[in-house]
Design an enzyme around this catalytic site. Structure first.
Site: not given
Ligand code: BES
Ligand code: MN
Ligand code: ZN
Length: 498
Positions: A276, A350
């Site tokens: 990020k 996920r």
């Protein structure tokens, strides 16, 4: 904040500050003030002070016996419902918390705009406890109020039992909301996966008698073939932790409903090799909010003697970068046997949830809920105020939405369509972990998760990326930091509102 219940006027009469409420000007006067003397005194003052009684408006005055009185506006009678009461009490707390009162007493029944004395006391308690929360352990100069407790005066001895019960329930819920907030606000160097698991274990031992705790580390996860979960942990300095909690109610039979919850516990999300940028990485300590939320709800439900069997599964790790971290393009076999092409290591939540959901289904629940700060796309779709819900059973989703409505929390359903299921298919593996960039990111993430729900379990996925923190519009939440939202909704679902 300590709340003290008073059913005779003893403490109210002696308080440094008396707090009373009324509706707005042109409406029926709130005739339930305990002190009729004070009421007529206020009636005389009200017009001269141009106090209209709109929601959250205040008027301070000196009462007939020289005491300080704070009158609080509840607004229009037909709008003054539960949430208005929470907000008004929150603003009241903000208004008085920095003042130098030693004792504060609230005439609780004057705030009874919900036409239910116990409910009013419950809502006042709930709001006071959520509003007085601070995360100040790292501050040398703490802004602690001068008063150590707030007295709720309930001028009706007959209501004592019902009020006490409702207030105790609210205390259990809000101590759990605040516990969730503490976990989410804690720094990632302190609350890493290993410390997080220990913190949960310690809280269970201390507060949740009879709850079974199982903590699994790397070796156990390997045995369980939870390779997706392990792939997220591959770059971490800390071991992964799967915390598995089980609560069985005393009167359980084989027909007792079993609800399982799974929470994303990313103690920090750097993005991994799909790193990020600095600005987006800031705040990613809150990426464990899903797990803290389901734990908070579990905790509150156990304290309030839920009639259901509840399983709580928390998947804990950080998503770090090192030479051992998972590289994009890796293909990893999930616990359920599906091969997943990991194209973006920043879509890590996920992966952890996938293995945890499969594991949760093996516990044979009737219903399954997962909560996660899963996608930035959720903020684009629903802002920071609305929680997204998706799943495989509209009835179960609607039930949860009704619990949210009842608790005045915003929850909205997004669809999962076959085209988005297709979008998660890889050419060289069964699945890939990202869909088309910039398209329905919250729903494609849910479409991915759906592959790991088995045995016909009714499943709902909550994306709390928006509502997990910084709720500046809610006066009972800190404007910056963990919100603790959705704990109340889930507690309501886990106890059926009882
Ligand atoms: N934890 C983030 C989601 C997130 C982002 C929550 C911003 C709150 C604010 C999650 O792990 C993530 O990075 N998701 C990616 C998914 C993408 C790579 C498909 C995202 O949302 O950008
Ligand atoms: Mn991520
Ligand atoms: Zn994440």
């Amino acid at each position: 904040m300590k709340i003290e219940l008073d059913f005779s006027s003893e403490h109210f009469d002696k308080a440094d500050l008396k707090v009373v409420a009324c509706y707005q000007k042109d409406e029926t006067f709130q005739g339930s003030w305990s002190d009729k003397n004070l009421m007529s005194h206020f009636k005389g003052l009200r017009s001269s002070k141009s106090f209209s009684g709109s929601a959250g408006e205040f008027m301070t005055f000196t009462g007939p016996e020289g005491e300080t009185v704070l009158a609080v506006g509840l607004g229009a009678k037909k709008e003054a419902k539960a949430e208005q009461l929470r907000k008004t009490i929150a603003k009241t707390y903000q208004a008085i918390s920095s003042k130098k009162f030693k004792t504060v007493a609230i005439d609780a029944l004057s705030f009874n705009c919900v036409n239910d004395k116990a409910k009013a006391a419950e809502l006042i308690t709930e709001s006071l406890q959520m509003s007085s929360y601070t995360f100040d352990k790292y501050l040398a100069n703490k802004k602690t109020p001068t008063f150590k407790k707030i007295c709720l005066f309930i001028d009706d001895k007959k209501a004592k039992k019902a009020v006490e019960k409702a207030v105790e329930k609210a205390q259990n819920v809000t101590s759990s909301v605040n516990f969730t907030r503490d976990l989410v606000n804690e720094a990632p160097n302190v609350l890493h996966s290993e410390g997080y698991a220990k913190a949960i274990e310690a809280d269970v031992k201390k507060n949740l008698k009879g709850v079974k705790v199982k903590v699994m580390g790397k070796a156990e996860l390997k045995k369980e073939k939870m390779n997706l979960f392990l792939s997220v942990n591959a770059g971490s300095a800390f071991g992964p932790r799967l915390v598995h909690l089980t609560y069985t109610p005393k009167k359980a039979t084989k027909n007792t409903k079993h609800i399982a919850m799974v929470g994303k516990g990313l103690t920090f999300d750097t993005g991994g090799y799909s790193l990020k940028p600095g600005g987006s990485m800031m705040g990613m300590k809150f990426d464990m909010a899903g797990s803290a939320t389901v734990y908070g709800a579990f905790r509150a439900a156990v304290l309030n003697n839920s009639p259901y069997k509840i399983t709580c599964i928390l998947g804990m790790t950080d998503n770090a970068v090192s030479s051992t971290a998972t590289m994009p393009d890796s293909i990893v076999k999930a616990r359920n046997g599906l091969n997943v092409e990991i194209l973006n290591t920043d879509a890590e939540g996920r992966l952890v949830l996938a293995d945890c959901l499969d594991y949760a289904c093996d516990q044979k629940p009737d219903y399954l809920i997962d909560a996660a700060t899963l996608t930035g796309a959720c903020l684009v779709a629903l802002g920071s105020q609305v929680c997204a819900v998706l799943g495989n059973d509209d009835k179960w989703i609607n039930e949860l939405r009704n619990h949210a409505k009842k608790q005045d929390e915003y929850m909205w359903q997004l669809p999962i369509i076959p085209e988005w299921r297709d979008d998660m298919k890889s050419q060289i593996a069964d699945l890939k972990n990202i869909g088309t960039a910039g398209r329905a990111g919250t729903a494609t993430a849910a479409a991915f998760l759906e592959n790991f729900v088995k045995n016909d379990v009714k499943w709902a996925h909550l994306d709390i990326a928006g509502v997990g923190d910084s709720q500046a519009h809610l006066p009972y939440c800190p404007s910056k930091g963990a919100s603790g939202l959705i704990v109340r909704t889930l507690h309501d679902a886990l106890t059926n509102g009882k």
